[in-house]
Design an enzyme around this catalytic site. Structure first.
Site: not given
Ligand SMILES: O=C1C[C@@](O)(C(=O)O)C[C@@H](O)[C@@H]1O
Length: 207
Positions: A30, A57, A108, A133
């Site tokens: 979500l 995010r 990220h 991640k």
């Molecule tokens: O952190 C991630 C991975 C993501 O950035 C992707 O590259 O698929 C997509 C985002 O919604 C998710 O929170």
């Protein structure tokens, strides 16, 4: 182990939460940062806790609307007390005390790649997370970094590139989760979640 398919759902309003029960993926993310104001409560989300990952995010990591850091931290702490799974940025954890054990700790990279030492420290520091991640843009060396990360037990990795086949390839190299879209991609190169389910069901059910 078969990677988990996460259907990433932009949530613009509470009505979008009704879609969760219709989505046949392992988990539904979500993306609450798509809301102009955070007008859903942790208790309302607790009713969905068997199936969702809550993500607010940060804009500098790809988020849509900014949410006050202290309010986000309080929201996540309440989700933790209710047993709701969420995604929290490693950078956010440097600034705010929020539980991360059993949660998804994410990073990220859009403009630079982290060093191996930087990612090793992150995986070591958050080794009790459900998954760490790392998503990277196609910066020279990104494939080598993702290949290195694929060797880590608890990694969720993805290249944020236009070619969806690269996402699938790195998923098969050892990512714990793979993200797909429901209505619209929440990042470059995502396939629809149902396509990911079909691919992984085929590959992991081969006799
Ligand atoms: O952190 C991630 C991975 C993501 O950035 C992707 O590259 O698929 C997509 C985002 O919604 C998710 O929170």
């Amino acid at each position: 182990m078969r990677p988990l398919v996460v259907a990433s759902l932009p949530v613009s309003g509470k009505d979008d939460l009704r879609l969760v029960s219709e989505i046949e993926a392992d988990l539904v993310e979500l993306r609450l940062d798509y809301m102009k104001t955070l007008d859903v409560t942790p208790m309302e989300l607790a009713n969905l806790k068997e199936k969702v990952i809550v993500t607010i995010r940060d804009p500098e990591e790809g988020g849509i609307h900014d949410v006050d850091g202290s309010a986000k931290a309080e929201f996540l702490r309440e989700l933790a007390s209710l047993g709701v799974l969420y995604d929290v940025e490693a950078r956010f954890l440097h600034k705010f005390q929020v539980p991360y054990v059993g949660k998804i700790v994410s990073a990220h990279y859009f403009t630079r790649l982290p060093s191996r030492e930087e990612v090793d420290n992150m995986f070591r520091r958050y080794r009790e997370a459900l998954s760490v991640k790392v998503a990277v843009s196609p910066i020279p060396g990104y494939r080598e970094l993702l290949a290195y990360l694929s060797l880590k037990d608890n990694a969720t990795i993805m290249p944020m590139v236009d070619n969806p086949l690269e996402r699938v390839a790195f998923t098969l190299l050892g990512s714990k989760m793979v993200y797909g879209y429901v209505k619209e991609p929440t990042a470059k190169g995502q396939l629809h979640y149902s396509t990911l389910v079909r691919i992984l069901d085929f590959l992991f059910n081969l006799r």
